[in-house]
Design a protein around this motif. Structure first.
Motif, mmCIF file in Angstrom:
data_model
loop_
_atom_site.group_PDB
_atom_site.id
_atom_site.type_symbol
_atom_site.label_atom_id
_atom_site.label_comp_id
_atom_site.label_asym_id
_atom_site.label_seq_id
_atom_site.Cartn_x
_atom_site.Cartn_y
_atom_site.Cartn_z
ATOM 1 N N VAL A 254 3.357 131.209 79.268
ATOM 2 C CA VAL A 254 4.334 131.476 80.327
ATOM 3 C C VAL A 254 3.818 132.534 81.294
ATOM 4 N N ASP A 255 3.303 133.627 80.760
ATOM 5 C CA ASP A 255 2.881 134.746 81.599
ATOM 6 C C ASP A 255 1.428 134.665 82.037
ATOM 7 N N PHE A 256 0.650 133.774 81.418
ATOM 8 C CA PHE A 256 -0.771 133.671 81.760
ATOM 9 C C PHE A 256 -1.116 132.203 82.013
ATOM 10 N N PRO A 257 -0.641 131.656 83.131
ATOM 11 C CA PRO A 257 -0.746 130.211 83.385
ATOM 12 C C PRO A 257 -2.159 129.714 83.637
ATOM 13 N N ASN A 258 -3.111 130.594 83.908
ATOM 14 C CA ASN A 258 -4.485 130.155 84.150
ATOM 15 C C ASN A 258 -5.254 129.879 82.859
ATOM 16 N N LEU A 259 -4.631 130.159 81.707
ATOM 17 C CA LEU A 259 -5.280 129.912 80.427
ATOM 18 C C LEU A 259 -4.839 128.560 79.872
ATOM 19 N N LEU A 260 -5.811 127.717 79.608
ATOM 20 C CA LEU A 260 -5.545 126.347 79.155
ATOM 21 C C LEU A 260 -6.022 126.186 77.710
ATOM 22 N N PRO A 261 -5.212 125.553 76.848
ATOM 23 C CA PRO A 261 -5.581 125.439 75.436
ATOM 24 C C PRO A 261 -6.497 124.258 75.151
ATOM 25 N N VAL A 262 -7.381 124.451 74.177
ATOM 26 C CA VAL A 262 -8.075 123.332 73.549
ATOM 27 C C VAL A 262 -7.138 122.851 72.440
ATOM 28 N N ASN A 263 -6.871 121.573 72.405
ATOM 29 C CA ASN A 263 -5.743 121.054 71.618
ATOM 30 C C ASN A 263 -5.892 121.204 70.106
ATOM 31 N N THR B 80 3.200 129.510 63.141
ATOM 32 C CA THR B 80 2.692 129.182 64.473
ATOM 33 C C THR B 80 1.203 128.854 64.444
ATOM 34 N N PRO B 81 0.776 127.770 65.112
ATOM 35 C CA PRO B 81 -0.657 127.472 65.203
ATOM 36 C C PRO B 81 -1.348 128.337 66.255
ATOM 37 N N VAL B 82 -2.626 128.530 66.055
ATOM 38 C CA VAL B 82 -3.471 129.291 66.990
ATOM 39 C C VAL B 82 -4.445 128.322 67.651
ATOM 40 N N TYR B 83 -4.627 128.473 68.959
ATOM 41 C CA TYR B 83 -5.526 127.617 69.713
ATOM 42 C C TYR B 83 -6.567 128.462 70.459
ATOM 43 N N HIS B 84 -7.650 127.808 70.822
ATOM 44 C CA HIS B 84 -8.655 128.434 71.688
ATOM 45 C C HIS B 84 -8.244 128.197 73.137
ATOM 46 N N TYR B 85 -8.287 129.254 73.945
ATOM 47 C CA TYR B 85 -7.885 129.150 75.352
ATOM 48 C C TYR B 85 -9.057 129.435 76.281
ATOM 49 N N LEU B 86 -9.126 128.662 77.352
ATOM 50 C CA LEU B 86 -10.138 128.851 78.377
ATOM 51 C C LEU B 86 -9.480 129.069 79.738
ATOM 52 N N ASN B 87 -10.099 129.915 80.549
ATOM 53 C CA ASN B 87 -9.647 130.041 81.925
ATOM 54 C C ASN B 87 -9.818 128.692 82.622
ATOM 55 N N LYS B 88 -8.948 128.395 83.568
ATOM 56 C CA LYS B 88 -8.944 127.072 84.203
ATOM 57 C C LYS B 88 -10.265 126.728 84.881
ATOM 58 N N GLN B 89 -11.076 127.750 85.216
ATOM 59 C CA GLN B 89 -12.377 127.471 85.817
ATOM 60 C C GLN B 89 -13.339 126.817 84.808
ATOM 61 N N GLN C 44 -5.546 145.422 74.974
ATOM 62 C CA GLN C 44 -4.303 145.364 75.740
ATOM 63 C C GLN C 44 -4.512 144.742 77.112
ATOM 64 N N ASN C 45 -5.759 144.721 77.599
ATOM 65 C CA ASN C 45 -6.039 144.146 78.914
ATOM 66 C C ASN C 45 -6.756 142.802 78.828
ATOM 67 N N ALA C 46 -7.043 142.349 77.612
ATOM 68 C CA ALA C 46 -7.863 141.148 77.446
ATOM 69 C C ALA C 46 -7.179 139.896 77.997
ATOM 70 N N LEU C 47 -5.905 139.739 77.739
ATOM 71 C CA LEU C 47 -5.202 138.559 78.242
ATOM 72 C C LEU C 47 -5.202 138.510 79.764
ATOM 73 N N ARG C 48 -4.954 139.645 80.371
ATOM 74 C CA ARG C 48 -4.937 139.698 81.835
ATOM 75 C C ARG C 48 -6.332 139.379 82.391
ATOM 76 N N ALA C 49 -7.351 139.911 81.732
ATOM 77 C CA ALA C 49 -8.726 139.670 82.182
ATOM 78 C C ALA C 49 -9.110 138.204 82.010
ATOM 79 N N ALA C 50 -8.648 137.585 80.930
ATOM 80 C CA ALA C 50 -8.928 136.162 80.724
ATOM 81 C C ALA C 50 -8.182 135.317 81.751
#
Length: 232
Positions: free
Chosen positions: A87-96, A191-200, A64-70
């Motif tokens: 929308v709610d976690f803008p620091n997470l960027l998808p690998v296309n 819906t497709p699933v993507y890998h997300y990385l923090n913007k850092q 439940q806290n993983a998205l916020r932590a990422a």
């Protein structure tokens, strides 16, 4: 004596620098559920990261806290998510590269009508796509958020809600059973699933995308899907 000290000092520095280099090439994610889809994603991404010289490190983390932590950088990202999180976690960027596709399912009584005419539905509190879908359809009924699928199923079979939203791969192992009631499921969205990385970690996206496409083109991704009985 001084020579031995110098050698020991150099060895210590080398060990420390190697450890630091290793840490720099390791990304940390929360451990996923032990389901075929998650195991497929983990194995595929492990190969992709290896291709660009990185390793995946998993830790046990409250889902439940993983998205916020990422999003805040405590975790390096999310192994697999759909784009409803953006929308709610803008620091997470998808690998296309799309890892796989899943279905958002509505379970309801066979005698009930379409979603918009149900009095109420139960959704998972930590599943953004369910909440987003309800919001986008301008559902007028009562929305009940619960913490787990078992609670959703109990509410439905006890007739305390008229329908529940589930992800197809999460619901397959939990069939709805009730001797006196007929249930049906309706696919609301694919819906497709993507890998997300923090913007850092944004500098890794291009390389990962290339590595995943290489695994796709050489048949590895298909073989892994077959291994885990996954078919789009």
């Amino acid at each position: 004596m001084q020579s031995r000290f110098s050698v020991l000092f150099l060895l210590t520095c080398f060990m420390l620098s190697t450890a630091c280099f290793s840490n720099q090439n390791t990304l940390t994610f929360n451990r996923p559920d032990n389901v075929p889809q998650a195991n497929y994603v983990l194995e595929l991404l492990t190969l992709a990261y290896k291709d660009i010289g990185y390793e995946i490190h998993l830790i046990d983390f409250n889902p439940q806290n993983a998205l916020r932590a990422a999003n805040n950088g405590t975790l390096d990202g999310q192994l697999g998510r759909d784009n409803s999180i953006e929308v709610d976690f803008p620091n997470l960027l998808p690998v296309n590269y799309p890892l796989f596709k899943f279905k958002l399912i509505l379970y309801k009584n066979c005698q009930q009508s379409i979603l918009n005419r149900l009095d109420n539905v139960a959704i998972l509190a930590d599943c953004p796509i369910q909440a987003q879908y309800i919001k986008n359809t301008q559902f007028d009924g009562n929305v009940i958020e619960v913490k787990n699928i078992s609670t959703q199923l109990n509410l439905l079979t006890q007739e305390k809600v008229k329908g529940i939203l589930l992800l197809d791969f999460a619901s397959d192992s939990l069939p709805i059973q009730h001797p006196d009631v007929c249930y049906q499921k309706e696919t609301l969205r694919v819906t497709p699933v993507y890998h997300y990385l923090n913007k850092q970690n944004a500098h890794l996206i291009e390389g990962l995308d290339a590595a995943l496409n290489k695994l796709h083109n050489n048949g590895t991704a298909y073989a892994l899907k077959a291994k885990y009985n996954m078919y789009d």
